[in-house]
Structure formats: C-alpha cells, structure tokens
Design an enzyme around this catalytic site. Structure first.
Site, PDB file in Angstrom:
ATOM      1  N   CYS A 186      -2.021  -2.162  10.449  1.00 60.21           N
ATOM      2  CA  CYS A 186      -1.444  -2.009   9.112  1.00 60.21           C
ATOM      3  C   CYS A 186      -1.163  -0.554   8.747  1.00 60.21           C
ATOM      4  O   CYS A 186      -0.220  -0.259   8.007  1.00 60.21           O
ATOM      5  CB  CYS A 186      -2.362  -2.646   8.072  1.00 60.21           C
ATOM      6  SG  CYS A 186      -4.038  -1.940   8.015  1.00 60.21           S
TER       7      CYS A 186
ATOM      8  N   HIS B 193       2.409  -6.029   3.404  1.00 61.05           N
ATOM      9  CA  HIS B 193       1.370  -5.488   4.282  1.00 61.05           C
ATOM     10  C   HIS B 193       1.388  -6.221   5.610  1.00 61.05           C
ATOM     11  O   HIS B 193       1.828  -7.373   5.711  1.00 61.05           O
ATOM     12  CB  HIS B 193      -0.018  -5.562   3.625  1.00 61.05           C
ATOM     13  CG  HIS B 193      -0.450  -6.945   3.251  1.00 61.05           C
ATOM     14  ND1 HIS B 193      -1.681  -7.472   3.600  1.00 61.05           N
ATOM     15  CD2 HIS B 193       0.170  -7.924   2.544  1.00 61.05           C
ATOM     16  CE1 HIS B 193      -1.793  -8.695   3.132  1.00 61.05           C
ATOM     17  NE2 HIS B 193      -0.689  -8.996   2.482  1.00 61.05           N
TER      18      HIS B 193
ATOM     19  N   HIS C 115      -7.571  -1.060   4.674  1.00 63.27           N
ATOM     20  CA  HIS C 115      -6.337  -1.834   4.764  1.00 63.27           C
ATOM     21  C   HIS C 115      -5.252  -1.139   3.944  1.00 63.27           C
ATOM     22  O   HIS C 115      -5.538  -0.507   2.921  1.00 63.27           O
ATOM     23  CB  HIS C 115      -6.562  -3.258   4.267  1.00 63.27           C
ATOM     24  CG  HIS C 115      -5.413  -4.176   4.537  1.00 63.27           C
ATOM     25  ND1 HIS C 115      -4.811  -4.276   5.771  1.00 63.27           N
ATOM     26  CD2 HIS C 115      -4.738  -5.034   3.717  1.00 63.27           C
ATOM     27  CE1 HIS C 115      -3.836  -5.147   5.713  1.00 63.27           C
ATOM     28  NE2 HIS C 115      -3.765  -5.616   4.486  1.00 63.27           N
TER      29      HIS C 115
END
Length: 234
Positions: free
Chosen positions: A164, A75, A63
């Site tokens: 992401c 994010h 991530h």
C-alpha cells in the site's frame, strides 16, 4: 493456524479505546446537532482535501490511502476475492480477515475505494506525514487522486516489494518506494549480516566438518564461502 494468527495480528488494526466514549458522547449530543455535523469525525472529513495521503497506524505496520473526496478513500490491500470471483457485489463488500490473509499468501491484491471509516477501522488518521520525509515534492491534489482512481482493480501484491505504501507514493510523489520496506530490510541486515553471525557460521561449519564428519568438496566450500560472504557483507 499459527501463521494465520500471526498475519492477523500484523494486518488487523486495534480499534481505539476511545470509540465507546466517542459513541456515548455523540449519542448525547445528537439532539443538539445541526445538519452536516457529526462531531470530530465530520470535522476531520471537512478538513481533508482531494489527493491527501492518509496514514493509519496498524498493529505492527502502517496502512496508507489516497483521499478522493466525498468520504471515499482509494487504498491497495491484499485480497483474494478478485481472483476467485467476478461478482462485483461480493468484491465491493468490506474485505474480511480471511480474504486479506489469503491475499497476502497468494500475492493477490486490489486497489479499491472504501469509506473513510472503513479505511480507518477505528484507528487514528494522519494526513500527509510523508511530505516531511520524502525528497520528492507532492503532485497537485487532482493529479494524485486521478492516479489513484486510474489504478483501481486487481493488482499483484507483495508484502515487501509492492504494498500500500508503494501505491500511494507513486500516486502522490511519482516514485515507487516504501520506507517500511527499507526499515525492515535494514533491520534484517543488521541482525543477519553481522560479524558475530559470520563467526558463528564459521564455527558451525567447522563443527559439521570435523565432528559430524560431513566432509565433501561441496560442504567444505560452503563452510568456507558462507562465513566469508557474511563477513564481507557485514
């Protein structure tokens, strides 16, 4: 339920085993702290700069986020809530597993700002590791953070084509790409587009034509064309 459990395994981070030890160590040192100190975590926050690209290893993927300063991280995360509700209080709450999984399935997401600890979710945080592998030079930290802040809100999400990593790569380097997607596609190609698969497909097509007697112009063309295309692409 099995697909949801599988997605949960992919997206939910595994908290560090040292969290309990860190907590005990922190509690033991609490009496001797000076103002502004919180052990290793605060030291980490003090070394971060606005515009840094943060990387957090998850169970089966990684991530990414952009550090905005002040213990805040922008994010991009799959989330169904911005689609079904306009209540900003509910939307700003920490994304639950259900919200996340429904966001993946419906291709809905949001660029949001969370605290550094909520972003990490107990995992280790790496800083600017993509600088070593990306061919583009990073932009200035203030411009990176400004891009990250400007894109806040509801955004269409795609597990492979806009996730992401695409978001942070655009913010920091000005290019939309994902090394994870590239590696995944490369792995799938090596598994499916191989000479062995072409041979198996040809044998399966011949078996369907001669033994099952499913003979027609369309089936014959498919039995010849599909192995040929796989063979040429391998």
């Amino acid at each position: 339920m099995f697909p949801l459990q599988l997605l949960a395994l992919i997206f939910i981070a595994t908290p560090s085993r040292d969290d309990g030890k860190d907590k005990k160590r922190t509690d033991g040192q609490e009496g001797g702290r000076t103002d502004g100190q919180e052990g290793g975590r605060t030291d980490r926050k003090q070394t971060l700069r606005r515009g840094d690209l943060l990387v957090v290893p998850r169970t089966l993927f990684t991530h990414f986020g952009i550090y905005l300063g002040g213990d805040r991280v922008a994010h991009f995360i799959p989330d169904i809530m911005p689609v079904v509700s306009s209540d900003q209080r509910q939307i700003s709450q920490m994304v639950t597993n259900t919200r996340l999984l429904l966001g993946v399935l419906t291709k809905c997401g949001s660029v949001r700002v969370d605290s550094l600890d909520d972003f990490a979710y107990g995992s280790e945080i790496l800083v600017n590791t993509t600088d070593k592998v990306c061919s583009h030079l990073p932009l200035q930290g203030e411009e990176v953070a400004a891009r990250a802040e400007k894109l806040q809100g509801h955004v269409s999400y795609s597990l492979l084509w806009y996730n992401c990593e695409h978001y942070v790569m655009y913010c920091r380097y000005g290019t939309v790409m994902s090394f994870q997607t590239f590696q995944f596609c490369k792995t799938v190609r090596s598994l499916l587009l191989s000479r062995r698969v072409a041979k198996v497909t040809a044998l399966l097509g011949a078996w369907l034509l001669f033994y099952v007697r499913a003979v027609s112009s369309c089936s014959a063309l498919l039995a010849l064309l599909l192995p040929f295309l796989i063979w040429m692409a391998s």
